[in-house]
Design an enzyme around this catalytic site. Structure first.
Site, short mmCIF file in Angstrom:
data_model
loop_
_atom_site.label_atom_id
_atom_site.label_comp_id
_atom_site.label_asym_id
_atom_site.label_seq_id
_atom_site.Cartn_x
_atom_site.Cartn_y
_atom_site.Cartn_z
N GLN A 92 7.78 67.38 52.30
CA GLN A 92 7.99 69.09 50.65
C GLN A 92 8.39 70.06 52.12
O GLN A 92 9.14 71.10 51.59
CB GLN A 92 6.87 68.96 50.60
CG GLN A 92 6.20 67.79 49.92
CD GLN A 92 4.82 68.28 49.37
OE1 GLN A 92 4.04 68.56 49.71
NE2 GLN A 92 4.62 69.31 47.87
N HIS A 110 12.16 68.88 48.22
CA HIS A 110 13.19 70.88 48.40
C HIS A 110 13.56 71.04 49.35
O HIS A 110 13.67 71.90 49.19
CB HIS A 110 11.18 70.84 48.62
CG HIS A 110 9.64 70.40 47.49
ND1 HIS A 110 8.83 71.55 48.30
CD2 HIS A 110 10.06 70.18 46.63
CE1 HIS A 110 8.14 70.56 47.37
NE2 HIS A 110 8.46 69.72 45.83
N CYS A 137 32.99 78.42 51.07
CA CYS A 137 32.49 76.99 51.00
C CYS A 137 33.77 76.17 51.92
O CYS A 137 34.90 76.83 51.74
CB CYS A 137 32.39 76.46 49.34
SG CYS A 137 32.27 75.05 49.29
#
Length: 234
Positions: A92, A110, A137
């Site tokens: 997680q 996650h 990007c």
């Protein structure tokens, strides 16, 4: 644990990284205490104040350089190398301590701090730098990067793969988790439904301790190497 497993699914949570010095949600005085979860870890918070959210994750990303893997991370890397059966390590955590501890096959359900997600083209890119200055990007050049982190209200990654592994494992081990955040908090019940043995290794009893067939409580840096020694036969 008496019988040696052939297939293991391991879930790690904030507790394993806390021993390396990474703040959890519940740490007094930690990074999370300075912000409401709703403001920095939800899509709504990002839409409301992207500068706050990007700056918050820039700080978290930069902080990774000040922490190091601990004995629990290294023990799980040893298990990955030496265990002869099937092994899936699900975390997680969004830090990179498992990888730096030597694990190669880590499923980050996650997301990861060192990854950027472009909201324009959907491409994920390894990322070490800041995002608060709106860098383009690398693929589509749009200034629409966000942390590649699963926020509250978003679907965790690779759930089908996780559930498939849980349905086939004969041992599920939860390490350093609170047992409070779903869907991960329900993995122990999924594993038990598949007739797997279940083991909790946690600093203290979690909210879901009663679901486990065995629970051991103490520091992960002590418990995890001991358990790995048992699985590998010393």
């Amino acid at each position: 644990m008496t019988d040696q497993p052939k297939s293991i699914v391991i879930l790690t949570g904030a507790g394993i990284s806390a021993e390396s010095g990474i703040d959890t949600f519940r740490d007094a005085g930690g990074l999370w205490e300075k912000h409401q979860v709703e403001d920095v870890a939800t899509p709504e918070g990002f839409a409301r104040d992207p500068d706050l959210v990007l700056g918050f994750y820039d700080l978290r990303r930069a902080a990774l350089g000040k922490v190091h893997p601990n004995e629990a991370h290294r023990a799980l890397a040893r298990l990955e190398r030496e265990f002869p059966g099937e092994l899936l390590l699900v975390t997680q955590n969004v830090d990179d301590l498992h990888e730096r501890g030597g694990s190669d096959r880590v499923l980050h359900m996650h997301g990861e701090l060192k990854s950027a997600l472009c909201q324009s083209c959907g491409i994920r890119t390894p990322w070490d730098a800041a995002m608060s200055n709106r860098p383009p990007c690398p693929v589509c050049q749009a200034p629409t990067l966000r942390p590649d982190v699963v926020w509250f209200g978003e679907m965790p990654y690779q759930m089908e793969r996780i559930y498939a592994a849980l349905s086939q494992c004969d041992l599920f081990v939860s390490i350093g988790t609170s047992g409070a955040v779903y869907p991960a908090a329900g993995f122990v019940q999924d594993a038990r439904a598949a007739r797997a043995a279940t083991l909790e290794l946690n600093l203290e009893p979690s909210e879901g301790t009663h679901h486990f067939t065995e629970a051991r409580h103490g520091p992960a840096g002590e418990l995890v190497p001991q358990w790995v020694d048992e699985v590998l036969g010393g």
